[in-house]
Design a protein around this motif. Structure first.
Motif, PDB file in Angstrom:
ATOM      1  N   ARG A   1       0.826  -1.224   0.000  1.00  0.00           N
ATOM      2  CA  ARG A   1       0.000   0.000   0.000  1.00  0.00           C
ATOM      3  C   ARG A   1       0.854   1.266   0.000  1.00  0.00           C
ATOM      4  N   GLU A   2       2.013   1.217   0.628  1.00  0.00           N
ATOM      5  CA  GLU A   2       2.855   2.409   0.774  1.00  0.00           C
ATOM      6  C   GLU A   2       3.681   2.725  -0.464  1.00  0.00           C
ATOM      7  N   ARG A   3       3.660   1.844  -1.463  1.00  0.00           N
ATOM      8  CA  ARG A   3       4.507   2.043  -2.645  1.00  0.00           C
ATOM      9  C   ARG A   3       3.651   2.596  -3.789  1.00  0.00           C
ATOM     10  N   SER A   4       3.909   3.821  -4.140  1.00  0.00           N
ATOM     11  CA  SER A   4       3.090   4.481  -5.167  1.00  0.00           C
ATOM     12  C   SER A   4       3.235   3.814  -6.534  1.00  0.00           C
ATOM     13  N   SER A   5       4.402   3.223  -6.813  1.00  0.00           N
ATOM     14  CA  SER A   5       4.629   2.600  -8.116  1.00  0.00           C
ATOM     15  C   SER A   5       4.012   1.198  -8.215  1.00  0.00           C
ATOM     16  N   TRP A   6       3.451   0.712  -7.117  1.00  0.00           N
ATOM     17  CA  TRP A   6       2.867  -0.624  -7.088  1.00  0.00           C
ATOM     18  C   TRP A   6       1.342  -0.578  -7.038  1.00  0.00           C
ATOM     19  N   LYS A   7       0.744   0.497  -7.523  1.00  0.00           N
ATOM     20  CA  LYS A   7      -0.707   0.653  -7.398  1.00  0.00           C
ATOM     21  C   LYS A   7      -1.467  -0.459  -8.123  1.00  0.00           C
ATOM     22  N   GLU A   8      -0.989  -0.847  -9.309  1.00  0.00           N
ATOM     23  CA  GLU A   8      -1.675  -1.907 -10.056  1.00  0.00           C
ATOM     24  C   GLU A   8      -1.623  -3.233  -9.297  1.00  0.00           C
ATOM     25  N   PHE A   9      -0.481  -3.521  -8.713  1.00  0.00           N
ATOM     26  CA  PHE A   9      -0.349  -4.751  -7.942  1.00  0.00           C
ATOM     27  C   PHE A   9      -1.272  -4.713  -6.729  1.00  0.00           C
ATOM     28  N   PHE A  10      -1.328  -3.571  -6.052  1.00  0.00           N
ATOM     29  CA  PHE A  10      -2.190  -3.441  -4.877  1.00  0.00           C
ATOM     30  C   PHE A  10      -3.660  -3.611  -5.252  1.00  0.00           C
ATOM     31  N   THR A  11      -4.078  -2.961  -6.336  1.00  0.00           N
ATOM     32  CA  THR A  11      -5.486  -3.031  -6.755  1.00  0.00           C
ATOM     33  C   THR A  11      -5.887  -4.455  -7.132  1.00  0.00           C
ATOM     34  N   ALA A  12      -5.019  -5.129  -7.901  1.00  0.00           N
ATOM     35  CA  ALA A  12      -5.328  -6.499  -8.317  1.00  0.00           C
ATOM     36  C   ALA A  12      -5.319  -7.454  -7.127  1.00  0.00           C
ATOM     37  N   GLY A  13      -4.375  -7.258  -6.226  1.00  0.00           N
ATOM     38  CA  GLY A  13      -4.300  -8.125  -5.046  1.00  0.00           C
ATOM     39  C   GLY A  13      -5.445  -7.890  -4.081  1.00  0.00           C
ATOM     40  N   LYS A  14      -5.856  -6.645  -3.961  1.00  0.00           N
ATOM     41  CA  LYS A  14      -6.956  -6.320  -3.034  1.00  0.00           C
ATOM     42  C   LYS A  14      -8.238  -7.053  -3.421  1.00  0.00           C
ATOM     43  N   ALA A  15      -8.483  -7.162  -4.728  1.00  0.00           N
ATOM     44  CA  ALA A  15      -9.708  -7.837  -5.205  1.00  0.00           C
ATOM     45  C   ALA A  15      -9.721  -9.313  -4.833  1.00  0.00           C
ATOM     46  N   LEU A  16      -8.540  -9.923  -4.711  1.00  0.00           N
ATOM     47  CA  LEU A  16      -8.456 -11.361  -4.395  1.00  0.00           C
ATOM     48  C   LEU A  16      -8.244 -11.652  -2.919  1.00  0.00           C
ATOM     49  N   TRP A  17      -7.460 -10.831  -2.258  1.00  0.00           N
ATOM     50  CA  TRP A  17      -6.974 -11.193  -0.940  1.00  0.00           C
ATOM     51  C   TRP A  17      -7.488 -10.331   0.221  1.00  0.00           C
ATOM     52  N   MET A  18      -8.159  -9.214  -0.072  1.00  0.00           N
ATOM     53  CA  MET A  18      -8.558  -8.318   1.026  1.00  0.00           C
ATOM     54  C   MET A  18     -10.066  -8.181   1.150  1.00  0.00           C
ATOM     55  N   ASN A  19     -10.843  -9.071   0.523  1.00  0.00           N
ATOM     56  CA  ASN A  19     -12.303  -9.007   0.645  1.00  0.00           C
ATOM     57  C   ASN A  19     -12.767  -9.851   1.828  1.00  0.00           C
TER      58      ASN A  19
END
Length: 350
Positions: free
Chosen positions: A332-350
């Motif tokens: 979450r703290e890495r601005s350059s990893w936004k795509e990874f965070f968004t894709a991972g959130k849909a699978l792992w943070m629901n």
């Protein structure tokens, strides 16, 4: 040669082995197809002479393994799953013996006959015990031909089956009491076994058998740049084996390597149970490349996350919570990893 899904090492690298044999002027141990120095060059690479690097790891480990196989003891390669133990075993066998097909896959169902010999029962019943009725095991053939034999996942075999190897490795003799004869191993014979550290305790080896092996631990690759190079070369080789060519996204591979390295070093309750091996990373990138190739889309971070999920989670649902924690605390703290965070959130943070 007819197309196959996977060629053995001696088939894939036949041209390199031929080149090494032509150039090889070093002393060869009895029964070996190449000198010890040429075996090392085959595995660790020699760019000046067109020999590719095949094992990305500790070159000193390779040298110790080669020296072990010159002596009376066998070689035991241990390590976590996916650390290229089997690949290193195959490469050593291809270079030293010229072929690597003498193989026993250890399982809970491995029998004494699979290690020693068995019988053609039709011939046995009609004519009694004879050499014609005898079915040779890979160990038998290796002793007879003076070759290396591979025994994969030895700790999966029951201990009493493992111990069949004790007399074979110490006496270099295989007795056939039914025929009143004994097969004596020719120079070049030895055993390479592999065992996963995660299988420790399944069927522990006896002290007597352990003494017949020199142990080498094959570590997980710690150098991120080396791991990235290995992943890319392995995936490109897989694609080429299937007659395909497709550009790989080097930045995406670098991202995966960094994620794996960070997750491997997680400790305590946040450590994943899944095996974060280089082999698993190769599978993930290969799957992304196939998706990109056949759907005719660029490789993407979303694909990467989807393949990570399918490869890593498997039957360990608690790892989803740990991946969610990694996303929330680190990614979450890495601005350059936004795509990874968004894709991972849909699978792992629901």
């Amino acid at each position: 040669m007819v197309n196959v899904i996977r060629e053995r090492a001696e088939q894939r690298y036949q041209q390199e082995l031929d080149t090494l044999r032509e150039q090889d002027s070093g002393p060869r141990p009895p029964g070996w197809a190449l000198s010890a120095a040429a075996v090392r060059r085959f595995i660790c690479g020699d760019a000046a002479h067109g020999i590719s690097r095949k094992y990305y790891g500790d070159d000193a480990l390779v040298e110790r393994a080669i020296v072990s196989l010159m002596g009376n003891n066998g070689l035991m390669l241990v390590g976590e799953p996916g650390t290229a133990k089997s690949m290193l075993s195959e490469l050593l066998t291809a270079a030293i013996s010229g072929h690597s097909e003498l193989l026993i896959q250890g399982t809970a169902g491995t029998t004494e006959e699979q290690i020693k010999y068995s019988w053609n029962f039709a011939l046995l019943l009609s004519g009694g015990p004879s050499l014609e009725a005898l079915l040779k095991s890979p160990v038998y053939e290796a002793m007879e031909q003076g070759k290396l034999v591979r025994l994969e996942e030895i700790t999966r075999c029951p201990q009493e089956i493992q111990d069949v190897l004790i007399s074979v490795m110490s006496e270099k003799t295989l007795t056939i009491p039914e025929l009143g004869i004994a097969i004596q191993a020719k120079p070049g014979f030895n055993v390479i076994a592999t065992a996963n550290l995660l299988d420790r305790g399944v069927n522990d080896m006896s002290s007597a058998l352990k003494r017949r092996f020199n142990f080498e631990t094959v570590p997980v690759i710690q150098d991120a740049a080396m791991e990235k190079t290995l992943i890319m070369s392995q995936v490109q080789q897989r694609l080429a084996d299937n007659g395909s060519e497709h550009p790989l996204d080097a930045d995406l591979v670098e991202l995966l390597v960094q994620v794996f390295h960070e997750l491997r070093h997680s400790s305590g309750p946040q450590a994943l149970e899944a095996t974060l091996s280089t082999a698993e990373a190769v599978n993930i990138v290969h799957a992304c490349a196939l998706h990109s190739l056949y759907w005719q889309q660029p490789m993407s971070t979303a694909q990467l996350v989807q393949q990570m999920h399918g490869t890593l989670i498997k039957d360990k649902p608690d790892d989803i919570k740990k991946l969610a924690h990694y996303l929330d605390v680190v990614v979450r703290e890495r601005s350059s990893w936004k795509e990874f965070f968004t894709a991972g959130k849909a699978l792992w943070m629901n």
